[in-house]
Write an enzyme that holds these catalytic residues in place. Structure first.
Site, PDB file in Angstrom:
ATOM      1  N   GLU A  88      10.571   1.792  10.153  1.00 25.43           N
ATOM      2  CA  GLU A  88      11.524   2.890   9.947  1.00 25.43           C
ATOM      3  C   GLU A  88      10.719   4.162  10.152  1.00 25.43           C
ATOM      4  O   GLU A  88       9.891   4.520   9.322  1.00 25.43           O
ATOM      5  CB  GLU A  88      12.140   2.807   8.541  1.00 25.43           C
ATOM      6  CG  GLU A  88      13.442   3.581   8.408  1.00 25.43           C
ATOM      7  CD  GLU A  88      13.219   5.058   8.186  1.00 25.43           C
ATOM      8  OE1 GLU A  88      13.350   5.829   9.173  1.00 25.43           O
ATOM      9  OE2 GLU A  88      12.924   5.449   7.058  1.00 25.43           O
ATOM     10  N   CYS A  93      13.172  11.684   6.896  1.00 29.11           N
ATOM     11  CA  CYS A  93      13.420  11.136   8.232  1.00 29.11           C
ATOM     12  C   CYS A  93      14.862  11.374   8.661  1.00 29.11           C
ATOM     13  O   CYS A  93      15.152  11.457   9.849  1.00 29.11           O
ATOM     14  CB  CYS A  93      13.080   9.654   8.268  1.00 29.11           C
ATOM     15  SG  CYS A  93      14.011   8.647   7.092  1.00 29.11           S
ATOM     16  N   GLU A 142       9.874  16.129  15.513  1.00 28.24           N
ATOM     17  CA  GLU A 142      10.177  16.105  14.084  1.00 28.24           C
ATOM     18  C   GLU A 142       9.306  17.130  13.356  1.00 28.24           C
ATOM     19  O   GLU A 142       8.109  16.923  13.165  1.00 28.24           O
ATOM     20  CB  GLU A 142       9.937  14.705  13.529  1.00 28.24           C
ATOM     21  CG  GLU A 142      10.448  14.522  12.119  1.00 28.24           C
ATOM     22  CD  GLU A 142      10.314  13.079  11.649  1.00 28.24           C
ATOM     23  OE1 GLU A 142      11.228  12.607  10.938  1.00 28.24           O
ATOM     24  OE2 GLU A 142       9.311  12.433  11.983  1.00 28.24           O
ATOM     25  N   LYS A 170       0.848  -1.187   0.000  1.00 30.68           N
ATOM     26  CA  LYS A 170       0.000   0.000   0.000  1.00 30.68           C
ATOM     27  C   LYS A 170       0.882   1.235   0.000  1.00 30.68           C
ATOM     28  O   LYS A 170       1.525   1.551   0.993  1.00 30.68           O
ATOM     29  CB  LYS A 170      -0.923   0.068   1.217  1.00 30.68           C
ATOM     30  CG  LYS A 170      -1.982   1.192   1.075  1.00 30.68           C
ATOM     31  CD  LYS A 170      -2.591   1.608   2.390  1.00 30.68           C
ATOM     32  CE  LYS A 170      -1.833   2.730   3.047  1.00 30.68           C
ATOM     33  NZ  LYS A 170      -1.908   4.026   2.285  1.00 30.68           N
TER      34      LYS A 170
END
Length: 512
Positions: free
Chosen positions: A267, A301, A401, A192
């Site tokens: 991750e 990331c 983040e 997906k």
């Protein structure tokens, strides 16, 4: 606008019609049973760039069932390493032959510069070639020292059906860090992609068919986290989930997968520091810092979103970074000179701005930028290069983040203080150190709680080198031989040779 270099909009011909994306289930392209679709509007150009079938429970169930059948019948799971490797190499060649059309669609869906999209797609072919090499060299172990009548072998077998769920920031690269390694191991996969960048995954499905991959080995379901992603995470016929995305969603996937104790590889996010010591090459460090925070508009990331700089050189380094930041080319992603494109969505742009406003309200200083920017020739969403100083370690901008072109600057006095600031975080994806002293670099590298530590560089990566994080940056590894191991189960086979096994129950007895 005076704080940034803006590239002009270019007269690049846009696609005449949206790309039509459909599900790939058991080798057949198909729409959703209810006819539902969803559109992706380009964040840079404001046009409908793709129209995709919107999957539901029925499509997800069918795709998982096809993936299960393909694994169980052995047409891929029991293929030879040579057969798997040969197909992966064909896919790599086909990727390289389709770079331009795939890169254009990725640019329009994500807002990233066309030059970086080309590099991402073309570079991904190298991941497929490396995985092909692993398929040929995959082997287990033997134990020949257990005694003359015993022999044991350790087999490495494919884990089974793998759900792969990918994000929007590097849709083709991140898929290529997962899928070829899973296929090299002999797994079958249901994928997906993000609903914001689905189309290059569909294009890859076309290439897999062209390369001769058996039907059902790879299935693709387009749609949203609910219900598609959730069902892929919890379904009992799925043996493993490999996910890249936010830490919050990663935790939800782990919770869903725990119902069947399936393996999970994650991750996730990062708040990645670069520590700069007084003896560092400041010009080289400043350029790497600038690259690290603005590459892919900071929607990465591995973004080097915070620097921890020695107080003796902090002012000089910030001046260099600000000067370089003003030269970074923001603008039209289709302009080959552009280095930073559009933000993925208006909602995400507002989130970036909120972090900056909150920091300033708490006493931080803006050395550069800090606001949304409107391009004179495009309707898209852009955010100016931003450098924030006078930050305390407890501010959200220093700990969370941001996922945008925003650099947070902290200072330190000693190595111990720098290490403490680095490790005082819930994330542990990557870190960097800048010093001409090898002892300083090695001491830092050994003590930093991060899956990757760069010394005197930033974000250099190779298919051979494992990638993944500590703490809430995830679990498991991608790339390298460790990336293949994620998709393997270990089975021990213990054999008695020649001699009869000694009886446990005595057979020589008398009836009294």
């Amino acid at each position: 606008m005076n704080d940034m270099t803006m590239t002009a909009a270019v007269a690049h011909p846009l696609p005449k019609a949206p790309f039509e994306g459909r599900h790939l289930i058991d080798g057949i392209w198909q729409g959703s049973a209810d006819g539902a679709t969803f559109d992706r509007i380009s964040p840079s150009h404001g046009v409908v760039v793709s129209r995709s079938a919107r999957g539901g429970t029925a499509e997800t169930e069918a795709a998982i069932a096809a993936t299960r059948r393909a694994f169980d019948d052995g047409k891929w799971s029991r293929a030879t390493g040579k057969e798997r490797s040969t197909l992966l190499l064909k896919v790599a060649d086909l990727i390289e032959a389709n770079v331009e059309r795939m890169a254009l669609l990725e640019t329009l869906e994500s807002g990233k510069p066309i030059s970086q999209a080309r590099g991402e797609v073309a570079g991904a072919a190298d991941l497929w070639r490396y995985a092909a090499a692993l398929a040929r060299t995959l082997h287990g172990d033997s134990h020949n020292s257990l005694g003359e009548d015993m022999l044991a072998v350790v087999l490495k077998e494919p884990i089974g059906v793998v759900s792969i769920i990918t994000p929007w920031n590097f849709p083709f690269w991140i898929l290529s860090q997962k899928l070829p390694f899973a296929l090299a191991a002999g797994c079958t996969c249901v994928i997906k992609p993000s609903e914001m960048t689905p189309s290059t995954t569909v294009m890859l499905g076309e290439l897999l068919i062209e390369a001769g991959l058996p039907a059902g080995v790879v299935n693709i379901v387009l749609g949203f986290g609910q219900p598609v992603g959730a069902l892929m995470a919890e379904h009992p016929h799925v043996d493993m989930v490999s996910f890249t995305g936010s830490t919050a969603v990663g935790k939800a996937i782990s919770a869903a997968a725990s119902k069947t104790l399936k393996k999970v590889a994650l991750e996730l996010g990062g708040k990645n520091p670069q520590v700069i010591f007084p003896d560092a090459d400041l010009d080289a460090a400043a350029d790497a810092i600038t690259f690290g925070v603005y590459f892919n508009a900071g929607e990465c990331c591995n973004s080097g979103s915070r620097i921890i700089v020695h107080e003796d050189i902090a002012e000089a380094l910030v001046e260099k970074v600000v000067a370089l930041s003003r030269k970074v080319a923001f603008g039209d992603p289709l302009n080959p000179e552009t280095q930073v494109g559009a933000i993925i969505s208006p909602a995400h742009q507002q989130k970036i701005g909120a972090y900056v406003r909150d920091a300033v309200a708490s006493g931080a200083k803006l050395a550069l930028g800090g606001e949304a920017v409107h391009h004179p020739g495009l309707p898209g969403d852009f955010f100016s290069p931003t450098v924030v100083t006078n930050i305390s370690p407890d501010m959200p901008i220093a700990r969370e983040e941001v996922f945008g072109p925003v650099l947070a600057v902290l200072t330190f006095k000693t190595l111990e203080e720098a290490i403490s600031l680095v490790n005082d975080a819930s994330y542990g994806l990557s870190a960097g150190v800048w010093s001409e002293n090898v002892h300083t670099c090695l001491a830092f590298a050994r003590r930093a709680e991060a899956g990757t530590v760069w010394t005197n560089t930033w974000m250099d990566g190779f298919p051979e080198v494992a990638f993944g994080g500590f703490k809430q940056s995830g679990q498991g590894r991608e790339n390298g031989r460790y990336g293949l191991d994620e998709f393997l189960e270990i089975k021990s086979v213990v054999m008695r040779i020649g001699k009869t096994r000694p009886n446990w129950v005595a057979t020589d007895f008398r009836n009294d």
